[in-house]
Write a protein that holds these residues in place. Structure first.
Motif, PDB file in Angstrom:
ATOM      1  N   THR A 157       0.846  -1.188   0.000  1.00  0.00           N
ATOM      2  CA  THR A 157       0.000   0.000   0.000  1.00  0.00           C
ATOM      3  C   THR A 157       0.879   1.234   0.000  1.00  0.00           C
ATOM      4  O   THR A 157       2.032   1.176   0.439  1.00  0.00           O
ATOM      5  CB  THR A 157      -0.926   0.035   1.231  1.00  0.00           C
ATOM      6  OG1 THR A 157      -1.730   1.234   1.190  1.00  0.00           O
ATOM      7  CG2 THR A 157      -0.133   0.027   2.518  1.00  0.00           C
ATOM      8  N   SER A 158       0.333   2.346  -0.492  1.00  0.00           N
ATOM      9  CA  SER A 158       1.064   3.612  -0.483  1.00  0.00           C
ATOM     10  C   SER A 158       0.536   4.551   0.583  1.00  0.00           C
ATOM     11  O   SER A 158       1.038   5.669   0.719  1.00  0.00           O
ATOM     12  CB  SER A 158       0.976   4.292  -1.861  1.00  0.00           C
ATOM     13  OG  SER A 158      -0.377   4.588  -2.185  1.00  0.00           O
ATOM     14  N   ASN A 159      -0.476   4.106   1.345  1.00  0.00           N
ATOM     15  CA  ASN A 159      -1.053   4.941   2.390  1.00  0.00           C
ATOM     16  C   ASN A 159      -0.130   4.971   3.608  1.00  0.00           C
ATOM     17  O   ASN A 159       0.168   3.923   4.191  1.00  0.00           O
ATOM     18  CB  ASN A 159      -2.440   4.421   2.770  1.00  0.00           C
ATOM     19  CG  ASN A 159      -3.161   5.363   3.716  1.00  0.00           C
ATOM     20  OD1 ASN A 159      -2.960   5.325   4.922  1.00  0.00           O
ATOM     21  ND2 ASN A 159      -4.001   6.214   3.155  1.00  0.00           N
ATOM     22  N   ILE A 160       0.322   6.157   3.994  1.00  0.00           N
ATOM     23  CA  ILE A 160       1.297   6.281   5.077  1.00  0.00           C
ATOM     24  C   ILE A 160       0.692   5.833   6.402  1.00  0.00           C
ATOM     25  O   ILE A 160       1.369   5.196   7.218  1.00  0.00           O
ATOM     26  CB  ILE A 160       1.807   7.721   5.188  1.00  0.00           C
ATOM     27  CG1 ILE A 160       2.451   8.159   3.869  1.00  0.00           C
ATOM     28  CG2 ILE A 160       2.818   7.854   6.318  1.00  0.00           C
ATOM     29  CD1 ILE A 160       2.880   9.609   3.840  1.00  0.00           C
ATOM     30  N   ALA A 161      -0.576   6.145   6.639  1.00  0.00           N
ATOM     31  CA  ALA A 161      -1.217   5.757   7.892  1.00  0.00           C
ATOM     32  C   ALA A 161      -1.276   4.235   8.028  1.00  0.00           C
ATOM     33  O   ALA A 161      -1.053   3.680   9.111  1.00  0.00           O
ATOM     34  CB  ALA A 161      -2.620   6.352   7.972  1.00  0.00           C
ATOM     35  N   GLU A 162      -1.574   3.539   6.930  1.00  0.00           N
ATOM     36  CA  GLU A 162      -1.625   2.072   6.968  1.00  0.00           C
ATOM     37  C   GLU A 162      -0.227   1.484   7.126  1.00  0.00           C
ATOM     38  O   GLU A 162      -0.033   0.495   7.848  1.00  0.00           O
ATOM     39  CB  GLU A 162      -2.288   1.543   5.697  1.00  0.00           C
ATOM     40  CG  GLU A 162      -3.766   1.918   5.583  1.00  0.00           C
ATOM     41  CD  GLU A 162      -4.393   1.380   4.305  1.00  0.00           C
ATOM     42  OE1 GLU A 162      -3.724   0.579   3.611  1.00  0.00           O
ATOM     43  OE2 GLU A 162      -5.539   1.758   3.999  1.00  0.00           O
ATOM     44  N   ILE A 163       0.759   2.084   6.436  1.00  0.00           N
ATOM     45  CA  ILE A 163       2.146   1.622   6.600  1.00  0.00           C
ATOM     46  C   ILE A 163       2.589   1.795   8.049  1.00  0.00           C
ATOM     47  O   ILE A 163       3.201   0.899   8.639  1.00  0.00           O
ATOM     48  CB  ILE A 163       3.084   2.409   5.656  1.00  0.00           C
ATOM     49  CG1 ILE A 163       2.769   2.088   4.195  1.00  0.00           C
ATOM     50  CG2 ILE A 163       4.548   2.095   5.963  1.00  0.00           C
ATOM     51  CD1 ILE A 163       3.529   2.950   3.201  1.00  0.00           C
ATOM     52  N   GLN A 164       2.265   2.925   8.624  1.00  0.00           N
ATOM     53  CA  GLN A 164       2.609   3.199  10.016  1.00  0.00           C
ATOM     54  C   GLN A 164       1.984   2.161  10.945  1.00  0.00           C
ATOM     55  O   GLN A 164       2.640   1.665  11.878  1.00  0.00           O
ATOM     56  CB  GLN A 164       2.119   4.602  10.379  1.00  0.00           C
ATOM     57  CG  GLN A 164       2.576   5.116  11.710  1.00  0.00           C
ATOM     58  CD  GLN A 164       2.036   6.503  11.980  1.00  0.00           C
ATOM     59  OE1 GLN A 164       0.850   6.683  12.263  1.00  0.00           O
ATOM     60  NE2 GLN A 164       2.890   7.504  11.873  1.00  0.00           N
TER      61      GLN A 164
END
Length: 307
Positions: A157-164
């Protein structure tokens, strides 16, 4: 409370606090260089307030690009801070804007406006400073994008919140060699973007480093300078949010801890400032950039082979 409220609140909080850490860095740098320097940590606030009261002047040959440049620089810096998930998490409305590609596009726009305003000023020295900033981007951005690509591939994924969130729960992290190596190359890119020695000189805003600022004055100069400080905090925030996220349920506590961590990184970089002279752009800097790019490609290779 609404995640959009916290998105706006975190930007306002960092805008108000960032000049304090800049003042701390200035005082510490002066002490390390055996200079008198600013009298206290609040000097950056006083400088911005003083500049805001002075009259604006613009070159006769300039156009709207130069005139609206400071507002765009400040707005882009604030936008970068807004899309970093500090006081909000995944699954919220604000998290939909928190995306790696959004950060890359806003950062590219900030660099483009900086270069365009430099050229539009009509000052050849400002043009040289703007072109130097674009050249730094040529060296730094491939390293940054390759490092982030590895993280996105690992997280799917490219979503920073999900990566975090995935890093916090141990789904991806330093136990993966590709992630660990990518963090090293991204840390180098983050440091260069903060405008510090040996890659740049933080106190040369009116010289070749950021030549366009030499043509701004008054409130325009203060706004552009504040925008660049926000950009530096945003780059530090990107590293902390992706590679060093700390989990806090309370959004206010999460914001306070983030500001303290980012401020420590911002001030600690001053110690590296005194280790050597500024690098020449096309010799030493180029060699360092190629080494960092090699490290980022190693992380990509590690991901491809599944290590």
């Amino acid at each position: 409370m609404s995640s959009m409220f916290f998105m706006i609140f975190q930007v306002i909080a960092i805008v108000l606090v960032a000049p304090f850490f800049d003042g701390v860095a200035r005082v510490l740098r002066a002490r390390l260089q055996s200079r008198k320097g600013p009298p206290d940590f609040l000097q950056t606030y006083r400088d911005i307030i003083k500049l805001s009261k002075r009259e604006k002047t613009v070159p006769k040959c300039s156009h709207w690009v130069f005139r609206y440049g400071p507002y765009t620089l400040f707005g882009a810096g604030a936008a970068l801070l807004a899309v970093i998930p500090i006081s909000y998490g995944s699954g919220t409305l604000a998290a939909y804007a928190s995306d790696v590609f959004v950060v890359i596009y806003i950062g590219a726009m900030l660099r483009f406006i900086f270069g365009a305003a430099s050229i539009d000023s009509g000052n050849p020295y400002a043009g040289v400073g703007g072109s130097r900033e674009q050249m730094i981007g040529v060296f730094v951005e491939p390293v940054m994008m390759t490092s982030l690509l590895v993280v996105m591939l690992l997280a799917q994924t490219s979503n920073i919140a999900e990566i975090q969130e995935m890093v916090r729960h141990g789904e991806i992290g330093y136990q993966m060699p590709a992630f660990a190596v990518a963090s090293i190359s991204f840390l180098w890119a983050m440091y260069v973007e903060s405008g510090r020695n040996p890659y740049d000189l933080a106190e040369a805003e009116q010289e070749l480093q950021e030549g366009v600022l030499g043509e701004y004055c008054g409130a325009d100069f203060g706004l552009a300078h504040a925008g660049l400080i926000l950009k530096q905090f945003a780059m530090i925030g990107m590293f902390l949010s992706i590679f060093e996220p700390w989990s806090f349920e309370n959004p206010f506590l999460a914001l306070i801890v983030f500001i303290l961590k980012a401020g420590i990184f911002y001030v600690a970089a001053v110690f590296i400032d005194n280790f050597g002279p500024r690098y020449k752009l096309l010799t030493s800097f180029k060699s360092n950039a190629l080494a960092a790019l090699g490290i980022s490609f190693i992380s990509l290779v590690l991901y491809v082979v599944g290590v």
